[in-house]
Design an enzyme around this catalytic site. Structure first.
Site, PDB file in Angstrom:
ATOM      1  N   ARG A   1      65.655 -92.262  14.769  1.00 38.22           N
ATOM      2  CA  ARG A   1      66.550 -92.662  13.671  1.00 38.22           C
ATOM      3  C   ARG A   1      67.749 -93.489  14.138  1.00 38.22           C
ATOM      4  O   ARG A   1      68.104 -94.469  13.475  1.00 38.22           O
ATOM      5  CB  ARG A   1      67.020 -91.426  12.898  1.00 38.22           C
ATOM      6  CG  ARG A   1      65.903 -90.629  12.223  1.00 38.22           C
ATOM      7  CD  ARG A   1      64.891 -91.512  11.567  1.00 38.22           C
ATOM      8  NE  ARG A   1      63.926 -90.779  10.765  1.00 38.22           N
ATOM      9  CZ  ARG A   1      62.690 -91.174  10.557  1.00 38.22           C
ATOM     10  NH1 ARG A   1      62.261 -92.290  11.127  1.00 38.22           N
ATOM     11  NH2 ARG A   1      61.870 -90.485   9.799  1.00 38.22           N
TER      12      ARG A   1
ATOM     13  N   SER B   1      53.926 -84.703   4.222  1.00 35.42           N
ATOM     14  CA  SER B   1      55.046 -85.534   4.645  1.00 35.42           C
ATOM     15  C   SER B   1      54.890 -85.779   6.140  1.00 35.42           C
ATOM     16  O   SER B   1      54.843 -84.831   6.928  1.00 35.42           O
ATOM     17  CB  SER B   1      56.373 -84.825   4.358  1.00 35.42           C
ATOM     18  OG  SER B   1      57.457 -85.588   4.835  1.00 35.42           O
TER      19      SER B   1
ATOM     20  N   ASP C   1      67.334 -86.072   8.611  1.00 35.20           N
ATOM     21  CA  ASP C   1      67.355 -87.524   8.804  1.00 35.20           C
ATOM     22  C   ASP C   1      68.512 -88.204   8.104  1.00 35.20           C
ATOM     23  O   ASP C   1      69.022 -89.226   8.571  1.00 35.20           O
ATOM     24  CB  ASP C   1      66.026 -88.142   8.352  1.00 35.20           C
ATOM     25  CG  ASP C   1      64.947 -88.028   9.410  1.00 35.20           C
ATOM     26  OD1 ASP C   1      65.288 -87.716  10.563  1.00 35.20           O
ATOM     27  OD2 ASP C   1      63.767 -88.242   9.087  1.00 35.20           O
TER      28      ASP C   1
ATOM     29  N   ASP D   1      58.507 -92.424  -0.437  1.00 35.67           N
ATOM     30  CA  ASP D   1      59.935 -92.454  -0.765  1.00 35.67           C
ATOM     31  C   ASP D   1      60.461 -93.883  -0.879  1.00 35.67           C
ATOM     32  O   ASP D   1      61.043 -94.274  -1.902  1.00 35.67           O
ATOM     33  CB  ASP D   1      60.748 -91.704   0.289  1.00 35.67           C
ATOM     34  CG  ASP D   1      60.453 -90.207   0.292  1.00 35.67           C
ATOM     35  OD1 ASP D   1      59.973 -89.706  -0.735  1.00 35.67           O
ATOM     36  OD2 ASP D   1      60.686 -89.560   1.325  1.00 35.67           O
TER      37      ASP D   1
END
Length: 404
Positions: A98, A179, A127, A17
């Site tokens: 995060r 992923s 996220d 990504d």
């Protein structure tokens, strides 16, 4: 927005990504300057070669921020002390990583005079919420760019095609395109065959932090964990800092097939998602911490704290780390941990964590009271009056219903 954006700070992992986002940003925002930020929260070898890769794909510079110590002490330990587990299975490995990353990104964006912050989270996931709530907590007026919500790319296959067309180097292939998210605490796996909950995970292909229980040793491994006020401080009598503690427990747990979770969870955005999580050290720490709380907390606090743990987990999962309620719950939790000090012995065997004894100078267990043998400190006749009073409402209701 395109004319106003001259400098962007990008959360950069070097994965699929974020690798293609650098050229995409430059294409769509007038060749803006892209400053990549990689937070080291324990992903290890994934950070190797990132600076060369980031600059080769168009970034002006790369910050690699070592946040491991802060990650453990300010995020992992508070969550462990709370006993927070999302939907009784997920130990929040991605969730609490995060906020710390986003907080540091804001600090760098302000220092660099950036016009926007960019992340590579999809519009389907949790996220995006975690990153953006943390950014809003420290830079409420900072513009946020989320390419997945605005670009024409619709799948990971199209991402790979874009990368190939723009000469972006990738470590993955179309066939091994799980992923993943890795940090000191865990490793998650999603996508491909795991998207069908009917498929059994092929653990020989998936697992990286350890082995399946079937491949674990036939002999058990014994360990002793020591806690002070709810925080693990020593392993087998050796004082360890938090980062080293987790690394050692990951190795021990992984070798014994500990901490593998296959779950379908309820995402914040409303859909269900299937993933496989590896959290060997975390599983051991949660088990040991709870065992010590069994000894050291009174019944009412222990029971009430379980509900607090559920709410704490929900807040963390939903990205609300920097919220008044999470901070208030942490204050409550810290108060409960004043006496959670002692040693817990565990046996690790083929995916199982087996209790092998616990002790604490603050233990509320009184052998003289609890014994089935002869004792003189507990008058068993007292229980008759207690039961009569405790059961009075039940008796009155039964009589009103005409029961005899």
């Amino acid at each position: 927005m395109a004319k106003e954006i001259k400098k962007v700070v990008l959360a950069y992992s070097g994965g699929l990504d974020t690798s293609i986002i650098i050229p995409w940003l430059k294409e769509h925002y007038n060749n803006c300057e892209v400053i990549a930020v990689s937070a080291d929260v324990g992903q290890g070898s994934e950070l190797e070669g990132l600076e060369e890769k980031a600059k080769k794909t168009g970034a002006s510079k790369l910050y690699i921020e070592d946040l491991k110590k802060e990650f453990v002490e300010d995020y992992i330990w508070p969550t462990l002390k709370a006993g927070a587990v999302y939907e009784k299975s997920y130990l929040l490995g991605t969730s609490f990583a995060r906020p710390i990353i986003a907080k540091r990104m804001v600090e760098i964006a302000k220092a660099e005079g950036a016009d926007a912050i960019c992340h590579g989270c999809t519009g389907k996931g949790n996220d995006q919420v975690r990153f953006e709530l943390a950014i809003k907590a420290f830079a409420p007026e900072m513009p946020i760019i989320a390419p997945w919500r605005i670009w024409d790319i619709k799948s990971r296959e199209e991402e790979i095609a874009y990368a190939e067309a723009h000469n972006v180097p990738l470590k993955i292939t179309r066939e091994t395109n799980y992923s993943k998210d890795k940090n000191l605490w865990h490793l998650s796996h999603e996508g491909l065959d795991l998207e069908d909950p009917a498929n059994e995970p092929v653990y020989d292909k998936i697992l990286e932090l350890g082995v399946s229980p079937e491949k674990a040793p036939d002999q058990a491994t014994y360990i002793t964990l020591s806690f002070e006020k709810g925080v693990p401080v020593a392993l087998n009598g050796e004082k360890l800092d938090g980062v080293t503690m987790i690394e050692k427990l990951n190795a021990l747990g992984g070798a014994n097939g500990i901490g593998i979770v296959d779950m379908v969870e309820n995402r914040l955005v409303g859909m269900k998602s299937r993933g496989v999580y590896e959290t060997p050290g975390g599983a051991i720490l949660y088990h040991a911490h709870n065992k010590l709380e069994e000894l050291c907390l009174d019944r009412d606090t222990y029971h009430f704290k379980q509900g607090v743990g559920d709410k704490f987990a929900e807040l963390v999962y939903y990205g609300q780390w920097f919220s008044p309620l999470r901070e208030a719950l942490s204050a409550f939790v810290d108060n409960t941990q004043e006496t959670v000090t002692g040693d817990v012995k565990l046996k690790l065997y083929k995916g199982n964590i087996i209790d092998a004894g616990a002790s604490s100078p603050y233990s509320l267990y009184d052998e003289e009271i609890a014994t089935f043998g002869e004792e003189e400190v507990y008058n068993q006749a007292d229980s008759a009056g207690f039961i009569n009073l405790f059961g009075l409402q039940t008796k009155v209701r039964a009589l009103k219903l005409g029961r005899k």
